[in-house]
Scaffold this motif. Structure first.
Motif, PDB file in Angstrom:
ATOM      1  N   UNK A 292       0.828  -1.201   0.000  1.00 17.92           N
ATOM      2  CA  UNK A 292       0.000   0.000   0.000  1.00 17.92           C
ATOM      3  C   UNK A 292       0.863   1.252   0.000  1.00 17.92           C
ATOM      4  N   UNK A 293       1.957   1.254   0.745  1.00 20.00           N
ATOM      5  CA  UNK A 293       2.851   2.422   0.753  1.00 20.00           C
ATOM      6  C   UNK A 293       3.487   2.653  -0.612  1.00 20.00           C
ATOM      7  N   UNK A 294       3.834   1.585  -1.302  1.00 14.79           N
ATOM      8  CA  UNK A 294       4.387   1.716  -2.659  1.00 14.79           C
ATOM      9  C   UNK A 294       3.329   2.309  -3.592  1.00 14.79           C
ATOM     10  N   UNK A 295       2.090   1.860  -3.457  1.00 15.21           N
ATOM     11  CA  UNK A 295       1.009   2.408  -4.279  1.00 15.21           C
ATOM     12  C   UNK A 295       0.806   3.896  -3.987  1.00 15.21           C
ATOM     13  N   UNK A 296       0.848   4.281  -2.725  1.00 18.00           N
ATOM     14  CA  UNK A 296       0.695   5.703  -2.385  1.00 18.00           C
ATOM     15  C   UNK A 296       1.813   6.539  -2.991  1.00 18.00           C
ATOM     16  N   UNK A 297       3.038   6.041  -2.930  1.00 17.30           N
ATOM     17  CA  UNK A 297       4.161   6.778  -3.507  1.00 17.30           C
ATOM     18  C   UNK A 297       4.008   6.888  -5.019  1.00 17.30           C
ATOM     19  N   UNK A 298       3.547   5.814  -5.655  1.00 18.09           N
ATOM     20  CA  UNK A 298       3.318   5.832  -7.102  1.00 18.09           C
ATOM     21  C   UNK A 298       2.265   6.865  -7.469  1.00 18.09           C
ATOM     22  N   UNK A 299       1.193   6.923  -6.686  1.00 16.94           N
ATOM     23  CA  UNK A 299       0.122   7.882  -6.974  1.00 16.94           C
ATOM     24  C   UNK A 299       0.583   9.318  -6.805  1.00 16.94           C
ATOM     25  N   UNK A 300       1.402   9.569  -5.819  1.00 20.11           N
ATOM     26  CA  UNK A 300       1.901  10.933  -5.623  1.00 20.11           C
ATOM     27  C   UNK A 300       2.918  11.315  -6.682  1.00 20.11           C
ATOM     28  N   UNK A 301       3.726  10.372  -7.105  1.00 24.36           N
ATOM     29  CA  UNK A 301       4.772  10.664  -8.079  1.00 24.36           C
ATOM     30  C   UNK A 301       4.272  10.775  -9.499  1.00 24.36           C
ATOM     31  N   UNK A 302       3.236  10.006  -9.827  1.00 17.75           N
ATOM     32  CA  UNK A 302       2.718   9.966 -11.192  1.00 17.75           C
ATOM     33  C   UNK A 302       1.200  10.115 -11.180  1.00 17.75           C
ATOM     34  N   UNK A 303       0.695  11.354 -11.174  1.00 17.17           N
ATOM     35  CA  UNK A 303      -0.759  11.544 -11.207  1.00 17.17           C
ATOM     36  C   UNK A 303      -1.348  10.958 -12.497  1.00 17.17           C
ATOM     37  N   UNK A 304      -2.505  10.320 -12.381  1.00 16.78           N
ATOM     38  CA  UNK A 304      -3.125   9.715 -13.559  1.00 16.78           C
ATOM     39  C   UNK A 304      -4.638   9.743 -13.402  1.00 16.78           C
ATOM     40  N   UNK A 305      -5.323   9.311 -14.459  1.00 20.07           N
ATOM     41  CA  UNK A 305      -6.766   9.449 -14.568  1.00 20.07           C
ATOM     42  C   UNK A 305      -7.563   8.515 -13.679  1.00 20.07           C
ATOM     43  N   UNK A 306      -8.866   8.732 -13.723  1.00 21.82           N
ATOM     44  CA  UNK A 306      -9.788   8.025 -12.848  1.00 21.82           C
ATOM     45  C   UNK A 306      -9.908   6.535 -13.092  1.00 21.82           C
ATOM     46  N   UNK A 307      -9.839   6.115 -14.349  1.00 24.34           N
ATOM     47  CA  UNK A 307      -9.987   4.682 -14.635  1.00 24.34           C
ATOM     48  C   UNK A 307      -8.812   3.878 -14.102  1.00 24.34           C
ATOM     49  N   UNK A 308      -7.629   4.410 -14.243  1.00 24.53           N
ATOM     50  CA  UNK A 308      -6.461   3.710 -13.722  1.00 24.53           C
ATOM     51  C   UNK A 308      -6.481   3.690 -12.196  1.00 24.53           C
ATOM     52  N   UNK A 309      -6.922   4.770 -11.593  1.00 23.72           N
ATOM     53  CA  UNK A 309      -7.044   4.813 -10.132  1.00 23.72           C
ATOM     54  C   UNK A 309      -8.076   3.788  -9.665  1.00 23.72           C
ATOM     55  N   UNK A 310      -9.180   3.669 -10.391  1.00 23.46           N
ATOM     56  CA  UNK A 310     -10.210   2.690 -10.038  1.00 23.46           C
ATOM     57  C   UNK A 310      -9.664   1.265 -10.154  1.00 23.46           C
ATOM     58  N   UNK A 311      -8.885   1.002 -11.193  1.00 22.50           N
ATOM     59  CA  UNK A 311      -8.283  -0.320 -11.348  1.00 22.50           C
ATOM     60  C   UNK A 311      -7.288  -0.597 -10.222  1.00 22.50           C
TER      61      UNK A 311
END
Length: 62
Positions: free
Chosen positions: A26-45
């Motif tokens: 989960x921490x790796x996912x949080x870092x990925x989300x902060x480092x590389x903002x992306x759209x809603x569909x990818x976030x939902x996946x």
């Protein structure tokens, strides 16, 4: 009696290790989300797989 305590200790260690692995993922996912903002569909996946992965890990679904 010694084998029962050893089995319980092993269960505790494995449960702790699984929990630590889930937290690390989960921490790796949080870092990925902060480092590389992306759209809603990818976030939902990502949310879907983040929700399912711990279930597979905890319940040992092959």
């Amino acid at each position: 009696m010694h084998t029962v305590i050893a089995a319980e200790a092993l269960f505790f260690v494995l449960a702790f290790a699984k929990g630590a692995g889930i937290m690390l993922g989960y921490d790796i996912l949080r870092a990925f989300r902060r480092g590389f903002p992306h759209g809603g569909r990818l976030v939902a996946a990502e949310d879907f797989f983040t929700g399912c992965s711990p279930g597979f890990c905890v319940f040992d679904v092959p």
